[in-house]
Design an enzyme around this catalytic site. Structure first.
Site, PDB file in Angstrom:
ATOM      1  N   TYR A 153      12.670 -18.936  65.807  1.00 14.87           N
ATOM      2  CA  TYR A 153      11.176 -19.523  65.834  1.00 14.87           C
ATOM      3  C   TYR A 153      11.005 -20.782  64.738  1.00 14.87           C
ATOM      4  O   TYR A 153      10.711 -21.749  64.835  1.00 14.87           O
ATOM      5  CB  TYR A 153      10.471 -18.362  65.151  1.00 14.87           C
ATOM      6  CG  TYR A 153       8.909 -18.816  65.010  1.00 14.87           C
ATOM      7  CD1 TYR A 153       8.081 -19.130  65.896  1.00 14.87           C
ATOM      8  CD2 TYR A 153       8.452 -18.599  63.498  1.00 14.87           C
ATOM      9  CE1 TYR A 153       6.774 -19.734  65.403  1.00 14.87           C
ATOM     10  CE2 TYR A 153       7.224 -19.089  63.230  1.00 14.87           C
ATOM     11  CZ  TYR A 153       6.456 -19.400  64.147  1.00 14.87           C
ATOM     12  OH  TYR A 153       5.062 -19.878  63.809  1.00 14.87           O
TER      13      TYR A 153
HETATM   14  P1  NDP Z   1      -2.125 -16.172  68.505  1.00 15.46           P
HETATM   15  O1  NDP Z   1      -0.964 -15.575  69.168  1.00 15.46           O
HETATM   16  O2  NDP Z   1      -3.339 -15.687  67.809  1.00 15.46           O
HETATM   17  O3  NDP Z   1      -2.779 -17.342  69.700  1.00 15.46           O
HETATM   18  C1  NDP Z   1      -1.642 -17.940  70.316  1.00 15.46           C
HETATM   19  C2  NDP Z   1      -2.703 -18.982  71.096  1.00 15.46           C
HETATM   20  O4  NDP Z   1      -1.714 -19.859  71.981  1.00 15.46           O
HETATM   21  C3  NDP Z   1      -3.548 -18.205  72.103  1.00 15.46           C
HETATM   22  O5  NDP Z   1      -4.657 -19.070  72.591  1.00 15.46           O
HETATM   23  C4  NDP Z   1      -2.527 -18.640  73.626  1.00 15.46           C
HETATM   24  O6  NDP Z   1      -3.212 -18.399  74.910  1.00 15.46           O
HETATM   25  C5  NDP Z   1      -1.684 -19.827  73.195  1.00 15.46           C
HETATM   26  N1  NDP Z   1      -0.625 -19.936  74.020  1.00 15.46           N
HETATM   27  C6  NDP Z   1       0.566 -19.242  74.059  1.00 15.46           C
HETATM   28  N2  NDP Z   1       1.191 -20.016  74.657  1.00 15.46           N
HETATM   29  C7  NDP Z   1       0.772 -20.960  75.358  1.00 15.46           C
HETATM   30  C8  NDP Z   1       1.224 -21.810  76.242  1.00 15.46           C
HETATM   31  N3  NDP Z   1       2.595 -22.027  76.764  1.00 15.46           N
HETATM   32  N4  NDP Z   1       0.289 -22.685  76.634  1.00 15.46           N
HETATM   33  C9  NDP Z   1      -0.913 -22.850  76.249  1.00 15.46           C
HETATM   34  N5  NDP Z   1      -1.435 -21.942  75.231  1.00 15.46           N
HETATM   35  C10 NDP Z   1      -0.407 -20.980  74.880  1.00 15.46           C
HETATM   36  O7  NDP Z   1      -1.283 -17.224  67.688  1.00 15.46           O
HETATM   37  P2  NDP Z   1      -1.796 -18.005  66.221  1.00 15.46           P
HETATM   38  O8  NDP Z   1      -3.317 -18.055  66.153  1.00 15.46           O
HETATM   39  O9  NDP Z   1      -1.621 -16.988  64.976  1.00 15.46           O
HETATM   40  O10 NDP Z   1      -0.757 -19.135  65.991  1.00 15.46           O
HETATM   41  C11 NDP Z   1      -1.142 -20.349  66.183  1.00 15.46           C
HETATM   42  C12 NDP Z   1      -0.082 -21.281  66.034  1.00 15.46           C
HETATM   43  O11 NDP Z   1       0.161 -21.228  64.558  1.00 15.46           O
HETATM   44  C13 NDP Z   1       1.230 -21.037  66.396  1.00 15.46           C
HETATM   45  O12 NDP Z   1       1.903 -22.320  66.777  1.00 15.46           O
HETATM   46  C14 NDP Z   1       2.017 -20.441  65.496  1.00 15.46           C
HETATM   47  O13 NDP Z   1       3.473 -20.697  65.323  1.00 15.46           O
HETATM   48  C15 NDP Z   1       1.395 -20.866  64.244  1.00 15.46           C
HETATM   49  N6  NDP Z   1       1.393 -20.126  62.959  1.00 15.46           N
HETATM   50  C16 NDP Z   1       0.816 -18.743  62.989  1.00 15.46           C
HETATM   51  C17 NDP Z   1       1.012 -18.211  61.875  1.00 15.46           C
HETATM   52  C18 NDP Z   1       0.727 -16.784  61.706  1.00 15.46           C
HETATM   53  O14 NDP Z   1       0.968 -15.956  60.717  1.00 15.46           O
HETATM   54  N7  NDP Z   1      -0.382 -16.219  62.358  1.00 15.46           N
HETATM   55  C19 NDP Z   1       1.832 -18.528  60.636  1.00 15.46           C
HETATM   56  C20 NDP Z   1       2.496 -19.934  60.644  1.00 15.46           C
HETATM   57  C21 NDP Z   1       2.303 -20.784  61.981  1.00 15.46           C
HETATM   58  P3  NDP Z   1      -3.751 -17.259  75.816  1.00 15.46           P
HETATM   59  O15 NDP Z   1      -4.586 -16.455  74.825  1.00 15.46           O
HETATM   60  O16 NDP Z   1      -4.224 -17.738  76.935  1.00 15.46           O
HETATM   61  O17 NDP Z   1      -2.514 -16.357  75.677  1.00 15.46           O
END
Ligand code: NDP
Length: 244
Positions: A153
């Site tokens: 990751y």
């Molecule tokens: P969530 O799992 O809560 O949400 C993920 C979102 O990404 C959902 O809306 C999902 O859509 C969408 N998604 C996943 N795969 C795809 C794809 N192939 N194409 C389009 N949309 C996609 O994640 P977070 O909000 O927690 O994380 C958001 C970002 O922040 C990520 O990039 C993560 O790496 C980063 N991040 C998060 C942290 C955390 O602790 N939460 C910490 C540091 C970074 P659907 O609902 O349709 O599945």
């Protein structure tokens, strides 16, 4: 700067940080396109919340790694809202495990969404975003912490940072900022999934604020970068409550 007629695309806006960013940018006055991968119900809730608050939004399903679908996402945005001013790439996935034992199929999936997805979205953003605009990619503070089990990751987010900083320089003369936002642990399904309460509690205490980040903590920084922060460009912003 007036946000009245500005337009944002937020990927991964059906849930978590992307959803909070979409709601916040709409509150700032931007029209927002809510991208999601498969969860139409949750994407619909994001759109409804924006519309109920008087904003303009619609949802578009697109796998960020699928260049045809992402091109259609940008085309729909231009058709409906007239252009693109901010692109927030929040779509991302995470799987954890020791490098020596890590499934290469999991590695490929992480890199397909996080690296190829960010690249594909950035390509369209570079072609479409108007002068005065902003491109914001989500990285992670784990990039710097180098915690065991995060290799696949963190490597994907290292790539996100590299391409963000290079794109900022490639867009010379266009008045478009490109930055990466690197959150610490944020209380979303993404973070909570597979962790017992004791682990969550321990991780929450890693920063001097002694709590987990909330999606709105990150959305606030995204709003700043998408709006007034014209002199922050080509940077990685750590947003983690002071965690090392
Ligand atoms: P969530 O799992 O809560 O949400 C993920 C979102 O990404 C959902 O809306 C999902 O859509 C969408 N998604 C996943 N795969 C795809 C794809 N192939 N194409 C389009 N949309 C996609 O994640 P977070 O909000 O927690 O994380 C958001 C970002 O922040 C990520 O990039 C993560 O790496 C980063 N991040 C998060 C942290 C955390 O602790 N939460 C910490 C540091 C970074 P659907 O609902 O349709 O599945």
């Amino acid at each position: 700067m007036s946000n009245k007629t500005r337009v944002a695309i937020v990927t991964g806006a059906s849930r978590g940080i992307g959803k909070a960013a979409a709601l916040r940018l709409a509150r700032d006055g931007m029209s927002v396109v809510v991208n999601y991968a498969g969860n139409a119900t949750e994407a619909g809730k994001t759109v409804a919340a924006i519309q109920e608050a008087g904003g303009r939004a619609f949802a578009v399903q697109a796998d960020v790694a699928d260049e045809t679908a992402v091109a259609a996402l940008f085309d729909a945005t231009v058709r409906e809202f007239g252009g693109v001013d901010a692109v927030v790439n929040s779509a991302g996935i995470m799987r954890l495990g020791l490098l020596a034992e890590f499934s290469l199929s999991d590695f490929d999936q992480i890199h397909r969404t996080n690296v190829r997805g960010t690249f594909v979205v950035a390509q369209q953003a570079a072609r479409h975003v108007r002068s005065g605009g902003a491109i914001i990619n989500l990285s992670t503070s784990v990039e710097r912490q180098a915690l065991p089990t995060y290799a696949a990751y963190a490597a994907s987010k290292g790539a996100v940072e590299a391409m963000s900083l290079i794109l900022a320089r490639e867009l010379r003369g266009r008045d478009i900022t490109v930055n990466a936002v690197a959150p610490g642990p944020v209380e979303t399904e993404f973070f909570l999934s597979g962790k017992d309460p004791a682990t969550v509690e321990r991780i929450a205490k890693l920063n001097p604020m002694e709590r987990l980040g909330q999606p709105n903590d990150i959305a606030e920084v995204i709003s700043f970068l998408a709006g007034p922060a014209r002199w922050i460009n080509g940077q990685v912003l750590y947003v983690n409550g002071g965690m090392n």
